[in-house]
Design an enzyme around this catalytic site. Structure first.
Site, PDB file in Angstrom:
ATOM      1  N   CYS A  74      76.888 -64.782  17.138  1.00 36.61           N
ATOM      2  CA  CYS A  74      76.791 -63.434  17.700  1.00 36.61           C
ATOM      3  C   CYS A  74      75.353 -63.209  18.196  1.00 36.61           C
ATOM      4  O   CYS A  74      74.402 -63.517  17.472  1.00 36.61           O
ATOM      5  CB  CYS A  74      77.141 -62.393  16.645  1.00 36.61           C
ATOM      6  SG  CYS A  74      76.934 -60.730  17.268  1.00 36.61           S
ATOM      7  N   THR A 114      73.198 -58.511   9.098  1.00 40.74           N
ATOM      8  CA  THR A 114      73.742 -57.531  10.063  1.00 40.74           C
ATOM      9  C   THR A 114      74.740 -56.554   9.453  1.00 40.74           C
ATOM     10  O   THR A 114      74.906 -55.446   9.955  1.00 40.74           O
ATOM     11  CB  THR A 114      74.455 -58.264  11.218  1.00 40.74           C
ATOM     12  OG1 THR A 114      75.405 -59.172  10.664  1.00 40.74           O
ATOM     13  CG2 THR A 114      73.482 -59.012  12.090  1.00 40.74           C
ATOM     14  N   HIS A 129      76.117 -65.897   1.554  1.00 37.80           N
ATOM     15  CA  HIS A 129      76.888 -65.588   2.770  1.00 37.80           C
ATOM     16  C   HIS A 129      76.430 -66.532   3.888  1.00 37.80           C
ATOM     17  O   HIS A 129      75.228 -66.775   4.053  1.00 37.80           O
ATOM     18  CB  HIS A 129      76.660 -64.128   3.166  1.00 37.80           C
ATOM     19  CG  HIS A 129      77.604 -63.656   4.226  1.00 37.80           C
ATOM     20  ND1 HIS A 129      77.405 -63.927   5.555  1.00 37.80           N
ATOM     21  CD2 HIS A 129      78.760 -62.956   4.146  1.00 37.80           C
ATOM     22  CE1 HIS A 129      78.394 -63.399   6.257  1.00 37.80           C
ATOM     23  NE2 HIS A 129      79.241 -62.799   5.414  1.00 37.80           N
ATOM     24  N   HIS A 155      78.656 -66.131  12.663  1.00 39.59           N
ATOM     25  CA  HIS A 155      77.613 -66.073  11.637  1.00 39.59           C
ATOM     26  C   HIS A 155      76.385 -66.903  11.992  1.00 39.59           C
ATOM     27  O   HIS A 155      75.322 -66.735  11.401  1.00 39.59           O
ATOM     28  CB  HIS A 155      78.135 -66.651  10.314  1.00 39.59           C
ATOM     29  CG  HIS A 155      79.233 -65.846   9.716  1.00 39.59           C
ATOM     30  ND1 HIS A 155      80.406 -66.389   9.278  1.00 39.59           N
ATOM     31  CD2 HIS A 155      79.319 -64.536   9.475  1.00 39.59           C
ATOM     32  CE1 HIS A 155      81.175 -65.440   8.786  1.00 39.59           C
ATOM     33  NE2 HIS A 155      80.534 -64.305   8.900  1.00 39.59           N
ATOM     34  N   GLU A 189      76.067 -66.174   7.034  1.00 41.84           N
ATOM     35  CA  GLU A 189      75.081 -65.619   7.986  1.00 41.84           C
ATOM     36  C   GLU A 189      73.674 -65.720   7.388  1.00 41.84           C
ATOM     37  O   GLU A 189      72.728 -66.116   8.066  1.00 41.84           O
ATOM     38  CB  GLU A 189      75.409 -64.153   8.300  1.00 41.84           C
ATOM     39  CG  GLU A 189      74.404 -63.529   9.266  1.00 41.84           C
ATOM     40  CD  GLU A 189      74.535 -62.012   9.396  1.00 41.84           C
ATOM     41  OE1 GLU A 189      75.663 -61.500   9.304  1.00 41.84           O
ATOM     42  OE2 GLU A 189      73.494 -61.348   9.568  1.00 41.84           O
ATOM     43  N   CYS A 210      73.632 -54.509  12.372  1.00 34.36           N
ATOM     44  CA  CYS A 210      74.340 -54.434  13.648  1.00 34.36           C
ATOM     45  C   CYS A 210      74.856 -53.009  13.851  1.00 34.36           C
ATOM     46  O   CYS A 210      75.402 -52.402  12.931  1.00 34.36           O
ATOM     47  CB  CYS A 210      75.485 -55.427  13.621  1.00 34.36           C
ATOM     48  SG  CYS A 210      76.640 -55.172  14.926  1.00 34.36           S
ATOM     49  N   SER A 263      85.130 -60.921   3.527  1.00 34.65           N
ATOM     50  CA  SER A 263      84.402 -60.331   4.657  1.00 34.65           C
ATOM     51  C   SER A 263      83.390 -59.315   4.129  1.00 34.65           C
ATOM     52  O   SER A 263      83.761 -58.272   3.576  1.00 34.65           O
ATOM     53  CB  SER A 263      85.404 -59.665   5.603  1.00 34.65           C
ATOM     54  OG  SER A 263      84.767 -58.684   6.364  1.00 34.65           O
ATOM     55  N   ASN A 309      81.411 -57.227   5.618  1.00 39.89           N
ATOM     56  CA  ASN A 309      81.421 -55.870   6.166  1.00 39.89           C
ATOM     57  C   ASN A 309      82.626 -55.079   5.669  1.00 39.89           C
ATOM     58  O   ASN A 309      82.550 -53.867   5.487  1.00 39.89           O
ATOM     59  CB  ASN A 309      81.318 -55.913   7.697  1.00 39.89           C
ATOM     60  CG  ASN A 309      82.614 -56.315   8.361  1.00 39.89           C
ATOM     61  OD1 ASN A 309      83.448 -55.482   8.635  1.00 39.89           O
ATOM     62  ND2 ASN A 309      82.798 -57.607   8.609  1.00 39.89           N
TER      63      ASN A 309
HETATM   64 FE1  F3S Z   1      77.959 -59.526  15.620  1.00 40.71          FE
HETATM   65 FE2  F3S Z   1      77.816 -57.162  14.565  1.00 40.71          FE
HETATM   66 FE3  F3S Z   1      80.068 -58.361  14.703  1.00 40.71          FE
HETATM   67  S1  F3S Z   1      76.458 -58.844  14.222  1.00 40.71           S
HETATM   68  S2  F3S Z   1      79.610 -60.504  14.591  1.00 40.71           S
HETATM   69  S3  F3S Z   1      78.829 -57.666  16.430  1.00 40.71           S
HETATM   70  S4  F3S Z   1      79.398 -57.091  13.056  1.00 40.71           S
END
Ligand code: F3S
Length: 572
Positions: free
Chosen positions: A96, A167, A124, A74, A126, A195, A223, A225
């Site tokens: 990341c 992301t 969050h 994050h 991140e 992302c 989480s 996502n």
């Molecule tokens: Fe990075 Fe995408 Fe995973 S931003 S941590 S690759 S969901």
């Protein structure tokens, strides 16, 4: 249940895989380490790492002197790094690279005094970390919040605003926010920082959910996502089971479903997905889908984590563009980036050539296993391709384009998509004593006259192209010229009897008596070299390429601007 369809994108994303890998390596090498916050949103994984020696700390000042501390995928705000340093910790940065790209975008916005809008979940980690890198900013969760904030604060309508997005947000939320900001604000800069691992997973989940009678989504409740994945599935499928592990799966709810889809968030390890899948296969007779028959689950996972090597040619999708690099999603273990210096030598702005979402080809220059990054070069791939084109260009007499990058005693060097082409001074098309420096940074057209790949020597001629183009222009002029036709030309030189005017590759002469209604003694009384004037053709002889003059005119030849062989008489 007759069929089980497992999403190919289910499970650990690159960033999570990398951070868990870094923790495992540290634990293996040193027997202990700390992570600032839960390393990933999966209790089973954290429990297992903790049993091996991982210590989870909540604040930077809890770090011990000399302790190895992991910053999770994050990311963290700049002051967190400072605090960890102050505490004497050894920082291992598992942020990341896709999150890092956002830090770079908002840092650049801060330097340009742009206000930043972050679309994402307010608390969050991140998003909190991104805010740390921002200057003036506002976090908003969706289009409704953004619209309300803009309604209440019209002072932001004309401010330069940079918009980034967490992301793991959904594409639909991002698109709605873009529409609002584009409608209201006059100077927005929008970066799609979702992302690709997330959007691919979400799109696949939506497709699967539409095709299936029931969906199982595996992921942690914290989480972001995974929560979004479950929401997306609910939009397309009436029966969605959102579970953290196999023992939470209620098989009774799936009994009436003929087709069941299975997907998992980015922090779900492969072994939990396997457990859930096995439970479903054990309790109900599952007829595996065609996709699964072709590839085992392990093979599918391996595919998403494929390794790349220096020198490989790779294809990826542009996920972010900053002032210094282009982030490229390679769908592999590594996150790719192209430094702007490795993009092109043509002096073209990166933003004018590629945009987020474009597919791009490059060659791998350096793989960094520790950081999980791969430095790529587009210009080196272009150069390799160009060598073939250059070799062909000699035989085919193809005209190529390049930028003059160097000047030396013997001539100039032209960069043709990464290939250095030497053009001797005599082939530059400049007069003998002319200063070659005037060609620097100019785009020129040239023909290749000699290639020696072994010695990496390529010689070209600008002059050959210029000559051919001049001949063509002259031919065109002679094909269409007629008495009475009007041209716009430039005065090239003056004599006592008239002015020579270039009408686009061919010089014509305007007699002194035709230069003015008044009597003048010398052309310099009314025109000077460099003047642009309109002229009419009053006489010509295309047959002899010679001027047939009235008594009033001085008989003369007109020389074309290049060489004697191109000489063509014409008068106005
Ligand atoms: Fe990075 Fe995408 Fe995973 S931003 S941590 S690759 S969901």
């Amino acid at each position: 249940m007759k069929e089980l369809k497992v999403a190919q994108s289910a499970g650990f994303c690159f960033g999570v895989n990398r951070s868990v890998g870094m923790a495992e390596k540290l634990l293996e090498d040193k027997g202990m380490c700390a992570s600032l916050g839960q390393l990933i949103h999966n209790e089973d994984v954290v429990r297992e790492l903790t049993s091996k020696g991982l210590r989870v700390i909540e604040r930077a000042d809890e770090a011990r002197p000399g302790e190895d501390v992991l910053i999770r995928a994050h990311g963290a705000a700049p002051e967190v790094y400072e605090e960890l340093q102050k505490a004497g910790a050894v920082i291992h940065d598992a942020t990341c690279p896709k999150v890092k790209a956002i830090h770079k975008i908002v840092t650049a916005a801060k330097e340009k005094n742009r206000f930043t809008v972050v679309i994402g979940m307010r608390n969050h980690p991140e998003v909190e970390a991104i805010c740390g890198w921002c200057g003036e900013h506002k976090v908003l969760e969706n289009a409704a919040e953004l619209e309300q904030w803009l309604d209440e604060n019209p002072c932001y309508w004309e401010k330069p605003i940079t918009l980034v997005v967490q992301t793991t947000q959904t594409n639909s939320n991002f698109t709605e926010c873009c529409n609002v900001i584009k409608k209201r604000c006059t100077n927005p800069e929008i970066s799609d920082t979702i992302c690709l691992a997330t959007s691919t997973r979400q799109e696949e989940a939506a497709r699967l959910a539409s095709d299936c009678d029931a969906m199982v989504v595996i992921g942690g409740r914290h989480s972001a996502n995974s929560v979004h994945l479950a929401e997306i599935c609910r939009e397309h499928c009436p029966c969605v089971e959102f579970i953290e592990r196999a023992d939470a799966l209620d098989m009774d709810r799936l009994k009436t479903a003929d087709t069941v889809g299975l997907t998992a968030g980015a922090s779900t390890p492969a072994w939990i997905i396997k457990e859930v899948r096995n439970k479903m296969s054990d309790e109900i007779k599952v007829e595996e889908s065609a996709v699964e028959k072709e590839k085992s689950f392990d093979e599918m996972l391996e595919e998403t984590l494929k390794t790349i090597y220096n020198g490989d040619k790779v294809t990826g999708v542009v996920v972010a563009i900053t002032g210094t690099e282009i982030s490229v999603d390679l769908g592999a273990k590594y996150s790719g980036f192209i430094p702007t210096s490795e993009f092109t030598d043509d002096g073209i702005k990166v933003e004018d050539t590629v945009k987020v979402g474009d597919t791009i080809e490059a060659v791998v220059v350096r793989v960094n296993d520790v950081e999980g990054t791969a430095m790529l070069s587009k210009k080196r791939l272009d150069a390799a391709k160009m060598w073939n084109a250059v070799e062909e260009a000699v035989d085919n007499e193809t005209v190529l384009e390049g930028v003059v990058t160097e000047e030396n005693k013997g001539g100039v060097v032209v960069n043709v998509k990464g290939v250095r082409v030497f053009v001797p001074a005599s082939q530059t098309d400049l007069p003998r004593e002319a200063d070659l420096a005037q060609l620097l940074k100019k785009t020129v057209r040239l023909k290749i006259t000699e290639v020696n790949k072994a010695r990496k020597r390529v010689v070209g001629s600008i002059r050959r192209v210029a000559q051919a183009e001049r001949r063509e222009r002259i031919e065109n002029i002679w094909n269409e010229i007629e008495v009475g036709k009007k041209y716009h030309g430039t005065v090239k030189s003056l004599t006592s009897y008239g002015a020579f005017v270039d009408i686009g590759g061919v010089d014509g002469m305007v007699h002194v008596s035709e230069l003015s209604w008044n009597r003048i003694k010398n052309p310099s009384e009314v025109v000077k070299v460099g003047d642009e004037i309109d002229v009419y053709v009053i006489a010509l002889d295309p047959e002899k390429k010679k001027i047939s003059l009235n008594d009033d005119f001085v008989d003369t030849y007109i020389t074309a601007v290049t060489e004697q062989e191109d000489a063509m008489p014409i008068t106005f």
